[in-house]
Motif scaffolding. Structure first.
Motif, mmCIF file in Angstrom:
data_model
loop_
_atom_site.group_PDB
_atom_site.id
_atom_site.type_symbol
_atom_site.label_atom_id
_atom_site.label_comp_id
_atom_site.label_asym_id
_atom_site.label_seq_id
_atom_site.Cartn_x
_atom_site.Cartn_y
_atom_site.Cartn_z
ATOM 1 N N THR A 47 0.784 -1.381 0.085
ATOM 2 C CA THR A 47 0.175 0.056 -0.051
ATOM 3 C C THR A 47 0.925 1.096 -0.125
ATOM 4 N N ILE A 48 0.543 2.377 -0.667
ATOM 5 C CA ILE A 48 1.329 3.546 -0.935
ATOM 6 C C ILE A 48 0.325 4.479 -0.583
ATOM 7 N N PRO A 49 0.545 5.301 0.412
ATOM 8 C CA PRO A 49 -0.267 6.438 0.992
ATOM 9 C C PRO A 49 -0.501 7.448 -0.265
ATOM 10 N N GLY A 50 -1.818 7.717 -0.550
ATOM 11 C CA GLY A 50 -2.204 8.658 -1.570
ATOM 12 C C GLY A 50 -2.332 7.892 -2.880
ATOM 13 N N PHE A 51 -2.138 6.695 -3.064
ATOM 14 C CA PHE A 51 -1.984 6.046 -4.342
ATOM 15 C C PHE A 51 -3.082 4.844 -4.229
ATOM 16 N N THR A 52 -3.580 4.448 -5.513
ATOM 17 C CA THR A 52 -4.591 3.472 -5.472
ATOM 18 C C THR A 52 -3.720 2.397 -6.482
ATOM 19 N N ALA A 53 -4.102 1.093 -6.432
ATOM 20 C CA ALA A 53 -3.652 0.142 -7.072
ATOM 21 C C ALA A 53 -4.406 0.108 -8.307
ATOM 22 N N VAL A 54 -3.789 0.084 -9.610
ATOM 23 C CA VAL A 54 -4.524 0.053 -11.042
ATOM 24 C C VAL A 54 -4.686 -1.422 -11.288
ATOM 25 N N PRO A 55 -5.923 -1.837 -11.527
ATOM 26 C CA PRO A 55 -6.374 -3.091 -11.942
ATOM 27 C C PRO A 55 -5.479 -3.643 -13.115
ATOM 28 N N TYR A 56 -5.108 -5.118 -13.223
ATOM 29 C CA TYR A 56 -4.704 -5.437 -14.374
ATOM 30 C C TYR A 56 -5.623 -5.548 -15.510
ATOM 31 N N LEU A 57 -4.830 -5.534 -16.594
ATOM 32 C CA LEU A 57 -5.577 -5.719 -17.911
ATOM 33 C C LEU A 57 -5.833 -7.170 -18.242
ATOM 34 N N SER A 58 -4.852 -8.049 -17.923
ATOM 35 C CA SER A 58 -5.293 -9.333 -18.408
ATOM 36 C C SER A 58 -5.102 -10.404 -16.996
ATOM 37 N N ALA A 59 -5.722 -11.420 -17.042
ATOM 38 C CA ALA A 59 -5.632 -12.220 -15.989
ATOM 39 C C ALA A 59 -4.349 -12.996 -15.749
#
Length: 288
Positions: free
Chosen positions: A98-110
């Motif tokens: 987890t990084i304060p002030g940032f959100t994880a970007v969803p993967y485009l492929s499984a």
């Protein structure tokens, strides 16, 4: 530049090497000096990422004009292209940082995809992006400079979101110089002689007039072959100042946390050379 450096990196899949490995859960805290420090860890056992064998030896520019990309004078072997990325967006894998002030970007492929006709536009230069490289020796947190090098950052993010780098190796680590990775061919130990010649199936031009320099350790740059239009997937992180590369190779980020991990990567050339370290996966984060 010398025959082998800044040039396409090798990637690898863990299809042939997927031992049970601990996944490190980290929480990063922003320090007064601007770096990120891990403040908590836990180690639940999980299976290391796996993927298909890389099938990228011959690369072509985004204009669809074929072009051969290689880090040495050896011509890359032509291989059967892998399937292109699925059109649908897969649910993001559970983030382990987890990084304060940032959100994880969803993967485009499984699952891992290693060959494309070109990258898709997946970033916004007005936003700030960070990447977490997860290796067996620890995490490396990178700040990606989308304003200064929008094409290179978008390319790196696009590939990471398709699991392209999962299981690849840091195939070229030279003491006092750079740690290079990103070649999809490095996923296959049988193809070790070709490591350093692979790419994503397309090339794009270097961004060398953005004023950024390789003037310290921890600078993230794009590898390429002789042509300025030969960038693909390979990247490198400096282990020491290498300002002679400035103006010739794209700078698109820097290490925020984990330079000690980069410094600890196994050297692959010179005295004491050993087996390259694996890059398990790359997670992408965007400012909120």
């Amino acid at each position: 530049m010398f025959k082998r450096l800044p040039l396409v990196l090798i990637g690898l899949s863990l299809a042939a090497c997927a031992p049970m490995m601990p996944a490190v859960t980290r929480t990063y805290t922003l320090q007064p000096n601007g770096t990120l420090a891990a403040t908590a860890t836990s180690t639940p056992a999980v299976t290391a990422p796996t993927g298909t064998d890389a099938q990228a030896g011959t690369v072509a520019p985004a204009t669809t004009t074929p072009a051969s990309s290689t880090a040495t004078s050896t011509t890359p072997a032509t291989t059967t292209p892998a399937a292109t990325a699925p059109a649908t967006t897969a649910a993001p894998a559970a983030s382990t940082a987890t990084i304060p002030g940032f959100t994880a970007v969803p993967y485009l492929s499984a699952t891992r995809v290693t060959t494309f006709s070109g990258s898709q536009n997946v970033t916004d230069p007005a936003k700030t992006y960070r990447a977490v490289m997860k290796t067996a020796k620890g995490d490396v947190v990178l700040e990606l400079n989308a304003k200064a090098a929008p094409v290179a950052v978008n390319n790196f993010v696009f590939l990471a979101l398709n699991h392209f780098y999962d299981g690849t190796r840091f195939h070229r680590v030279i003491e006092g110089f750079v740690a290079q990775g990103g070649d999809p061919l490095s996923s296959d130990p049988v193809r070790q002689a070709q490591w350093g010649t692979g790419g994503p199936g397309y090339n794009f031009a270097a961004e060398v007039s953005n004023g950024l320099r390789f003037d310290r350790a921890g600078v993230l740059g794009m590898a390429r072959s002789a042509s300025l239009n030969s960038q693909g997937s390979q990247f490198y992180i400096t282990l020491a100042p290498a300002d002679f590369l400035s103006g010739q190779y794209t700078v698109f980020g820097q290490v925020l946390s984990g330079q000690d991990v980069v410094n600890s990567l196994t050297r692959t050339e010179g005295a004491g050379a050993g087996q390259p370290d694996v890059l398990n996966t790359v997670e992408i984060y965007v400012s909120q």
